[in-house]
Design a protein around this motif. Structure first.
Motif, PDB file in Angstrom:
ATOM      1  N   HIS A 218      78.192  11.289  51.065  1.00 32.61           N
ATOM      2  CA  HIS A 218      77.222  10.113  50.864  1.00 32.61           C
ATOM      3  C   HIS A 218      78.642   9.753  49.708  1.00 32.61           C
TER       4      HIS A 218
ATOM      5  N   GLU B  93      78.145   9.144  45.804  1.00 29.90           N
ATOM      6  CA  GLU B  93      77.587  10.396  45.435  1.00 29.90           C
ATOM      7  C   GLU B  93      78.051  11.173  44.765  1.00 29.90           C
TER       8      GLU B  93
ATOM      9  N   ARG C 274      77.246   3.913  52.532  1.00 35.16           N
ATOM     10  CA  ARG C 274      76.955   5.025  52.841  1.00 35.16           C
ATOM     11  C   ARG C 274      78.303   6.241  52.999  1.00 35.16           C
TER      12      ARG C 274
ATOM     13  N   HIS D 166      73.871  15.349  46.283  1.00 32.53           N
ATOM     14  CA  HIS D 166      74.050  14.308  46.488  1.00 32.53           C
ATOM     15  C   HIS D 166      73.365  13.383  45.133  1.00 32.53           C
ATOM     16  N   THR D 167      73.334  12.405  44.896  1.00 31.90           N
ATOM     17  CA  THR D 167      72.817  11.282  43.374  1.00 31.90           C
ATOM     18  C   THR D 167      71.862  10.622  44.548  1.00 31.90           C
TER      19      THR D 167
HETATM   20 ZN   LIG Z   1      72.710  11.728  49.484  1.00 30.94          ZN
END
Ligand SMILES: [Zn+2]
Length: 570
Positions: free
Chosen positions: A72, A75, A136, A272-273
């Motif tokens: 993403h 992130e 995104r 991820h974050t």
């Molecule tokens: Zn993510």
């Protein structure tokens, strides 16, 4: 040169593509026997998706782990943590002792190959770093029809940055906080105004001069790479962000092609974050539907997450469905677990909610919905005191070509919301590395434990080889992975030289899978009520009846557990 000298600062900063590339190349040049950098995909904007292979003798097939981050776009901390893991793996070999790991753990890790992709979406990350626009995964839109009015986020006031844009509107859903000027909070019935509408900085395509479309996080970038993977992939009307077909995007396709060619990957970390949580399988059903041996291994992972990172671990299905009863489709960690048979899980880095002192909701995913006005005010003060006010910059008036008087600025979630503040990044890197290295050390490990020769009458020799798996996991990896068709049993092949096999068919022998010694947590093995372990299910034998003298070249293993070889003189 030491690893510290080679570092380009990823533990304290978010690197752009050029710097991230330079970091990987610096390692590859300094440690050519330990680090190889290859590209698994080339993006439409012409960037490489780099994969670093770490560990000595990378051509020798043996158990491997995958670390991927920044699928993403926003992130970015995932890239830093992936690079930190890569750096610590190099340190294991080049500067042993610096990591403060038990000797046996370090020794085990030196046998494991690490595949690290620090930035799965370089186009997306670059766009976020340079312009800061909401995005995104990837900054592209290949849809054939796009005639409906929509927001195109981007710089509109000429400062090169895309921030938020607010417009006074009596019907606005937001109001300025009285405790923190400039901060927009959810309007309540008791508020007097002024009220605001909030949009991305940008312009409206196909604007009719009257109706302002609602901004949508996938509006002009419809693909979420983390919904583009083949396991349970479903089209856009069933799974938003899916893309036109599974692995349609070069970044996702590169991963799928690489993973397919590497059945030795037994653990798979997706970084991820944000949130501060590890999300494990199942994503599509309750724990009762999960393989109980797999679950026990994930309980061990949970214990390490708690001990080293302080993050809770939750099942995707139980606590991380955005819509109840609607499992995600085409998600990468599901693909890793179900289709590749790996210990696949996600870590959402940066425990912002805990920082705000929010109580843990019944389901972790509810944190994202439950940020209150008081929490937000707290966040803004924290931002001012500890994050240089990066997340909530001031608003500036601007005359918008389509909408007239607006204000631009206000919110910049890149550092402080989407990602940890720079001075906390190092601690996040260190704690995540500690937890993940333990997961990597679960690798199965084949070893030839014994060779016996018995001389028989008639110039014959009986040769017996004992092969053992002294790793934690079985030669199959996770228990559920036994059913995957690629996950072959351990086999032995022998090539006689000078001598010959009495039965030439014995040159190929199937030994079967070999258990590991690990059982996960809470499997009951600690209670000595009925003492006893398994028998020698971790060992197998290959035997050869050889005529004459010479040598046998033996190769034993499987595509997942890797191979060991021996030359046995007869
Ligand atoms: Zn993510």
């Amino acid at each position: 040169m030491s690893l510290a000298d080679l570092s380009l600062g990823f533990r304290n900063a978010y690197l752009d593509h050029a710097r991230l590339t330079a970091q990987l190349q610096a390692w590859a040049e300094a440690f050519p026997s330990l680090c190889r950098v290859t590209s698994i995909a080339r993006t439409p904007e012409g960037r490489d998706v780099w994969l670093a292979t770490l560990g000595p003798d990378p051509e020798r097939l043996r158990p491997a782990v995958w670390v991927g981050g920044n699928i993403h776009a926003a992130e970015l901390a995932g890239s830093s943590v992936a690079l930190a893991i890569a750096e610590d793996v190099l340190r294991l070999h080049a500067e042993p002792g610096a990591l403060e790991l038990p000797a046996s753990l370090a020794e085990r890790l030196r046998e494991v190959v690490f595949f690290v992709v620090p930035r799965i979406s370089p186009d997306g990350a670059e766009c976020v770093l340079r312009v800061g626009r909401p995005l995104r995964s990837v900054p592209r839109d290949q849809r054939v029809e796009r005639g409906t009015p929509r927001w195109i986020p981007g710089d509109i006031d000429g400062d090169g940055q895309a921030r938020a844009m607010r417009i006074r509107d009596a019907g606005g859903e937001l109001v300025e906080s009285r405790e923190f000027p400039g901060l927009l909070v959810e309007r309540t019935i008791d508020d007097d105004g002024p009220f605001y509408k909030l949009y991305p900085e940008g312009h409206i395509e196909h604007f009719d001069g009257k109706r302002v479309p609602s901004p949508y996080f996938l509006g002009d970038n419809p693909i979420d790479l983390n919904r583009n993977f083949p396991w349970t992939w479903a089209p856009g009307h069933e799974q938003i962000g899916a893309g036109p077909y599974a692995a349609s995007e070069p970044e996702a396709r590169g991963i799928v092609e690489f993973a397919t060619a590497h059945p030795e990957i037994f653990a798979w970390l997706d970084l991820h974050t944000f949130g501060g949580v590890a999300i494990r399988p199942l994503g599509n059903g309750p724990d009762a539907k999960m393989d109980s041996e797999d679950l026990a291994v994930f309980r061990q992972l949970e214990a390490w997450m708690t001990e080293y990172t302080g993050y809770p671990t939750v099942s995707g299905y139980d606590e991380f469905l955005y819509e109840p009863d609607k499992p995600l489709r085409g998600d990468l960690s599901d693909y890793a677990y179900h289709q590749r048979g790996a210990i696949g899980y996600v870590v959402e880095l940066w425990d912002l909610f805990k920082r705000l002192g929010m109580p843990r909701p019944p389901k972790f995913v509810q944190y994202y919905d439950r940020v209150s006005r008081a929490d937000l005010v707290k966040l803004a003060w924290w931002d001012r005191d500890e994050n240089d006010g990066r997340a909530f910059p001031p608003w500036r008036p601007f005359d918008h070509p389509q909408l007239g008087a607006v204000e631009i600025g206000g919110i910049d979630p890149r550092v402080g919301i989407w990602n940890p503040p720079l001075h906390e990044l190092d601690a996040v890197c260190t704690s995540q590395t500690r937890a993940f290295l333990r997961v990597a050390a679960l690798a199965p490990r084949l070893r030839i434990a014994d060779v016996r020769r018995e001389v028989l009458p008639g110039g014959l020799t009986q040769v017996e080889l004992e092969i053992v798996n002294d790793g934690y996991l079985g030669s199959y990896g996770l228990a559920s992975a036994r059913r995957l068709d690629f996950n072959e049993p351990v086999y032995a092949t022998a090539q006689p030289e000078g001598c010959e096999l009495v039965d030439p068919g014995a040159a190929h022998q199937t030994l079967g899978h070999l258990d590991g010694w690990g059982r996960g947590l809470h499997s009951g093995a600690n209670l000595p009520a009925y003492p006893g372990t398994r028998g020698t299910t971790h060992a197998g034998w290959a035997s050869y009846l050889v005529r004459g003298t010479g040598a046998l070249d033996v190769r034993i293993g499987s595509c997942r557990a890797g191979f060991v070889t021996a030359r046995i003189t007869v």
